[in-house]
Design a protein around this motif. Sequence first.
Motif, PDB file in Angstrom:
ATOM      1  N   ASP A  95       0.840  -1.188   0.000  1.00  0.00           N
ATOM      2  CA  ASP A  95       0.000   0.000   0.000  1.00  0.00           C
ATOM      3  C   ASP A  95       0.883   1.248   0.000  1.00  0.00           C
ATOM      4  OD1 ASP A  95      -2.881   1.156   0.824  1.00  0.00           O
ATOM      5  OD2 ASP A  95      -1.351   2.201   1.986  1.00  0.00           O
ATOM      6  N   ASP A 121      -4.527  -6.147   5.042  1.00  0.00           N
ATOM      7  CA  ASP A 121      -4.995  -4.769   4.837  1.00  0.00           C
ATOM      8  C   ASP A 121      -5.253  -4.075   6.170  1.00  0.00           C
ATOM      9  OD1 ASP A 121      -4.857  -4.867   2.036  1.00  0.00           O
ATOM     10  OD2 ASP A 121      -6.842  -5.778   1.910  1.00  0.00           O
ATOM     11  N   HIS A 179      -2.200   0.076  -4.409  1.00  0.00           N
ATOM     12  CA  HIS A 179      -2.493  -1.075  -3.559  1.00  0.00           C
ATOM     13  C   HIS A 179      -2.398  -2.331  -4.411  1.00  0.00           C
ATOM     14  CE1 HIS A 179      -4.689  -4.096  -1.255  1.00  0.00           C
ATOM     15  NE2 HIS A 179      -4.303  -3.403  -0.206  1.00  0.00           N
TER      16      HIS A 179
END
Length: 163
Positions: free
Chosen positions: A55, A76, A65
């Motif tokens: 990211d 995440d 991403h």
Amino acid sequence: MTSPKQSPELTPTVEELEAQERRLVLRQFTHDDAWALGSLLVDLARERQAPVAIDIHRAGQQLFHAALPGSTPDNDAWIARKRRVVERYGSASYLVGARFRAKGTTFEESSRLDPDMYAAHGGSFPITVEGVGVVGAVTVSGLPQLQDHRLVVEALELFLSRG
């Protein structure tokens, strides 16, 4: 080459981690730079078959991403928690944790921040622009924290060397 029975990785000192941050400063950081850095990280991770998510955020906007095979939604969540540490402290998430450990405590015990929102674990590194300061963060999640940190540092070193 190391033998199959690898010795434990040497943990970098706070001073070594701070030196990385002083060295890894960019002249600029555009949307195209985010794509190039993110793509470089994807290439490095694919070569190693690393099950990571990657990211890149700048000024509150996600610019890149990628989730590689083997990564999960948990990666995440870890990215968000590690990135918040960089945004709050202006330093690499691994360095922030190391500073607390050097004081004989832990981030979780002493930061007074919600551990569901902040994680001082390796893998998020500040994107620092010369003359500007920290403008964002590049984050990897999916490996042990020191390996996440080292992957990001390696990618930034390569990115800077390509000028």
